[in-house]
Enzyme design. Structure first.
Site: not given
Ligand code: SAH
Length: 398
Positions: A227, A250, A339
């Site tokens: 993520f 994703s 979160c």
């Molecule tokens: N760690 C990051 C924030 C993550 S926010 C930072 O420090 O900036 C969550 C992220 O998860 C988003 O970018 C979203 O696109 C992604 N996401 C949501 N569901 C997902 C999934 N099933 N697989 C991969 N990515 C996903």
């Protein structure tokens, strides 16, 4: 006078200074308050309790502005509250290595429904409740008059506004319009942020201290960042000397910006691997390929907004944590976050413990993480604590 009268016994949470008044606590509404209008709150016996903003469409029908009878909710009131919030971020404002942080954190800064985030010379604001919406122009004028920013952009395009009967809104509010990519600095690391269409107000400001912790605790090694969004933890890991960082998200546009952020910091693109994929699937693919990592980061989006969704959220957290723990070498570290407001820190720890049990590894918690001080939690409003994290070290098999 426009007032709401509570049912017997329902004054208790108001007396404890909790700012929310649920529709079920209200015996009757006297007068015809408009959306966002300030109303007097009385207990069943007619005793004055507080002054609140009225939200006719929300289950949270009232949000308390003040418990002081002599405090009038007028422009001076908002000027005072804004000043208090901004003054408490003095240290961050003076720190040149950090140019993006939260200036107003809604209920916990006693301004329910208002978020103000600073990105360099710009402010990005969210008006999330009917009460705050009513004071929108006043707040924008006050922020503009401070003379410490060149532009204000609005990101009130958040689903919670629908529960308030408010339309989603996004756009330029005052001063200069922010560029497509705004540059910020976080402990000396540079990031391009898209405040117009990025998540939240553009960046996960709430993970700042945790990204720093990762940077401080890493000494080389192979890192898996799940993520990854625009590469916050990826850049931190590279800056700390990781030999390779595999980043999964994703969202293609998020990973494009993440790559750009690697270049922006002059870090070695050859140490990066990018996977535009679903984390749940990709973790299984990595397991099947018998890949191993020294550090795995799990920072998923919110799985549960409310406690009622905690059970299904728990399954999601357990799944990714189990898979992540299995990918770690002995001595490897898991940085795992939630979160979800509906998942308590105790429940989150239990879920991760269950994941370790089923992954057949022995792991120990070496740090409990949360949100930084610019995302404070009012003691009267424990719901303000939403970000939880654990750093776990895998010592070996069970
Ligand atoms: N760690 C990051 C924030 C993550 S926010 C930072 O420090 O900036 C969550 C992220 O998860 C988003 O970018 C979203 O696109 C992604 N996401 C949501 N569901 C997902 C999934 N099933 N697989 C991969 N990515 C996903």
């Amino acid at each position: 006078m426009v007032q709401i009268r509570l049912k017997p016994g329902r004054e208790r949470s108001v007396l404890r200074r909790h700012p929310w008044i649920f529709s079920g606590a209200i015996a009757r509404v006297e007068g015809h308050p408009a959306a966002g209008e300030t109303v007097e709150v009385l207990d069943a016996g007619g005793q004055w309790l507080a002054r609140a903003a009225y939200s006719p469409h929300s289950q949270i029908r009232g949000r308390v502005w003040t418990w002081r009878r002599d405090e009038v909710v007028d422009e001076a009131f908002f000027a005072d509250r804004l000043e208090l919030a901004l003054a408490s971020r003095d240290r961050l404002a003076a720190d040149e290595t950090i140019t993006a942080y939260r200036e107003v954190h809604a209920e916990s800064d006693r301004l329910p429904g208002l978020i103000v985030d600073r990105y360099g010379e710009y402010r990005v604001v969210q008006f999330l409740t009917a009460g705050m919406e009513r004071w929108r122009d006043v707040v924008v004028r006050m922020l503009a008059a401070r003379g410490d920013a060149i532009g204000i952009y609005e990101r009130s395009d958040v689903g919670v506004r629908e529960q308030e009967g408010l339309a989603l809104r996004r756009g330029h509010l005052w001063g200069q319009e922010p560029p497509e990519w705004l540059e910020i600095t976080e402990y000396g690391l540079r990031f391009h942020v898209d405040v117009r269409t990025g998540h939240k107000t553009g960046f996960y400001l709430d993970q700042r201290e945790n990204r720093r912790l990762l940077r401080e605790s890493l000494s080389g090694g192979r890192v898996l960042n799940c993520f990854a969004y625009t590469g916050g933890f990826t850049i931190a890991a590279l800056a700390a000397g990781a030999s390779e960082v595999v980043s999964i998200d994703s969202s293609g546009p998020a990973l494009t910006l993440a790559r750009e952020n690697v270049r922006l910091n002059g870090l070695d693109e050859g140490r990066c691997a990018w996977r535009e994929a679903d984390v749940f699937r990709e973790l299984r693919a990595l397991r099947d390929a018998a890949e191993q990592f020294d550090v795995v980061i799990l920072d998923p989006p919110r799985f549960a907004a409310r406690a009622s969704q905690a059970a299904s959220a728990a399954r999601g957290y357990k799944d990714i944590n189990l898979l992540a723990l299995r990918l770690l070498r002995p001595g490897g570290m898991l940085f795992t976050f939630s979160c979800s407001g509906g998942v308590t820190p105790e429940l989150f720890q239990k879920i991760v413990a269950g994941a370790a049990l089923d992954a057949r590894v022995h792991a120990q918690i070496v740090a409990w993480l949360g949100q930084p001080g610019d995302h404070p939690v009012s003691l009267a409003f424990p719901e303000g604590r939403y970000l939880k994290g654990l750093v776990c070290r895998v010592t070996g098999p069970q």
